[in-house]
Scaffold this active site. Sequence first.
Site, PDB file in Angstrom:
ATOM      1  N   CYS A 212       0.836  -1.196   0.000  1.00  0.00           N
ATOM      2  CA  CYS A 212       0.000   0.000   0.000  1.00  0.00           C
ATOM      3  C   CYS A 212       0.880   1.260   0.000  1.00  0.00           C
ATOM      4  CB  CYS A 212      -0.964  -0.046   1.188  1.00  0.00           C
ATOM      5  SG  CYS A 212      -2.392   1.028   0.966  1.00  0.00           S
TER       6      CYS A 212
ATOM      7  N   HIS B 290      -3.470  -5.807   1.050  1.00  0.00           N
ATOM      8  CA  HIS B 290      -2.795  -6.019   2.331  1.00  0.00           C
ATOM      9  C   HIS B 290      -2.741  -7.495   2.716  1.00  0.00           C
ATOM     10  CE1 HIS B 290      -2.442  -1.816   3.767  1.00  0.00           C
ATOM     11  NE2 HIS B 290      -3.477  -1.613   2.986  1.00  0.00           N
TER      12      HIS B 290
ATOM     13  N   GLU C  58      -0.922  -8.781   4.987  1.00  0.00           N
ATOM     14  CA  GLU C  58      -0.746  -8.887   6.452  1.00  0.00           C
ATOM     15  C   GLU C  58      -2.078  -8.801   7.196  1.00  0.00           C
ATOM     16  OE1 GLU C  58      -0.469  -6.191   4.775  1.00  0.00           O
ATOM     17  OE2 GLU C  58      -0.872  -4.409   5.993  1.00  0.00           O
TER      18      GLU C  58
END
Lengths: 226, 83
Positions: free
Chosen positions: A86, A195, A197
């Site tokens: 990002c 994302h 994560e």
Amino acid sequence: MRFAVPVFPGSNCDVDCIKAVREVLDRPVDPVWHLEGKLDDYDAVILPGGFSYGDYLRSGSLARFSPVMEGVYEAAEKGKWVIGICNGFQILLEAGLLPGAMRVNDHLQFRCDIQKLRVENDRLPFTQDYGREEEIFLPIAHKEGNYYCDEETLSRLEQNGQVVFRYMGENPNGSVADIAGIVNEKGNVLGMMPHPERAVHAWMGSADGAKLFTSMLHDWRENGAA
Amino acid sequence: MYKATIVVRLKPSVLDPQGNAVKGSLHSLGFEDVEEVRIGKTMEVWLDTSDSALASERVEAMCKKLLANPVIENYEYELEEGA
């Protein structure tokens, strides 16, 4: 295998990245404040999402000149793994470690969603645990994810297999060729808007991001130090 | 002292969604004759020098290094002495 997560003023996904490394891989991982210039002790660097320097001027444009970026350049040069997620992707573009630039989303809105993606290159240290053209779901949350590059760069990216992730269904930001993530020519610097994560356990809505982390560890075990 | 007024614009080949949105609003306000809107940035930079060639060189360098992204943006600037 040791991970560094550089933290800039305005980063806000740093703790998510650290937790993902700990919980998925159980490997050492440290936050590194952006004033630190050296990343010699680390094998992989994850530039986290957020709003470094308030996104002033252009997203990622000011973070690019933080001292820690010296360490990031060095790591990339040495063939260590560098991932920008990002805002981290935006920083890698501004830093010239990946080609192209980020524009504001074509609909001008911040888009926060679970996005369907296709893994376009599963032969990378970041993606080898994914299946061929596997379709996965990862969260997105951005207003400047409208990836741009000229046609010459795009055809080079496509030919070299540097397009790693592509949006499926509706393109959430207007990016060129539905690009969600790209890798450099050498294959050790990855930038992506989604994302991983934030998608490492089923309770998060998707665990599809976990394979990105396990891929690196498997590559590490097979091929030793990068 | 020199003042540089720097204008950074998206390259003509790069779509400007903000400009398009503003164009739509102008149309709905009755400005139907607006054919295109492009949005850029203006920056004013004051330099502590009396040498215009040096001021120009410095502004050029800062535009290239930070103020504009050459992949999607063009820049131009004007220098004004003693401003």
